[in-house]
Design an enzyme around this catalytic site. Sequence first.
Site, mmCIF file in Angstrom:
data_model
loop_
_atom_site.group_PDB
_atom_site.id
_atom_site.type_symbol
_atom_site.label_atom_id
_atom_site.label_comp_id
_atom_site.label_asym_id
_atom_site.label_seq_id
_atom_site.Cartn_x
_atom_site.Cartn_y
_atom_site.Cartn_z
ATOM 1 N N SER A 108 0.855 -1.185 0.000
ATOM 2 C CA SER A 108 0.000 0.000 0.000
ATOM 3 C C SER A 108 0.890 1.234 0.000
ATOM 4 C CB SER A 108 -0.883 -0.013 1.261
ATOM 5 O OG SER A 108 -1.494 1.234 1.491
ATOM 6 N N TYR A 149 -3.143 -0.355 10.091
ATOM 7 C CA TYR A 149 -2.988 -0.714 8.676
ATOM 8 C C TYR A 149 -1.606 -0.305 8.173
ATOM 9 C CZ TYR A 149 -4.196 -0.875 3.669
ATOM 10 O OH TYR A 149 -4.225 -1.138 2.314
#
Length: 264
Positions: A147, A160
């Site tokens: 990501s 995250y």
Amino acid sequence: MSLSLFDIKDKNALITGATHGLGMAMAKGLGLAGATIIVNGNSSQEKIDHAITTYTDLGIKAKGYKFDVTNEREVQDAISKIESEIGPIHILINNAGIIKRIPLENMEVDDFKEVLDVDLVSPFIVSKHVVKGMIKRKSGKIINICSMMSELGRNTVGAYAAAKGGLKMLTQNMATEWAKHNIQVNGIGPGYFATEQTAPIRIDGHPFNDFIVNRTPAAKWGNPNDLAGSAIFLASKASDFVNGHILYVDGGILATIGKPTNEK
């Protein structure tokens, strides 16, 4: 000869979390390029069956397996079953993931651990059991879905970001340990994409939509199909000397600072 470098026909590709979203987009790309798609999901068999129908309607060879990627016993049993029923897993995409948008000071430890289990520990578990066959065959491709949060922080996504930052380094260490077996381990770092999940906020005038459009040099959300080429490249012979790399598919967000589309 150049096109043959990207040939993945007759390859078996396991994609975790491939029942929807970006996982499905990458799986479609690999399937349309000739790979047999092995779909993993865990929420329901119905969702897996619906995904398989979506793939087969496109002429893609696909089969689904329901198992929890955070449960090592389930993973081990599923990998054995897949290899027995379909054959060797040539390509693995660790795509399954979750996010919990909670400020760190308010986040429960159990919530933090759950995000790490799915987003960081599960790629280790699945890769550990898939790579053993790859090592025996002296060939394999593993792609971890990282990501932009592998590089940057953002409010309310601390767990995250911690997981995806860890996944970047896990990718590099997998490459370090397994390259000698002719196994390439790389990552894809998606930017912001137009999916069903983001549809409610992809509206002109919505603050987050405006932020993404203004912050991205390409001045738009990504199309999920934009990930297909990256996945095919990292799954094919074209990437045989690419190892430990994170390919960011983000419209240029990580290349700049500020809001370039607002500049005169």
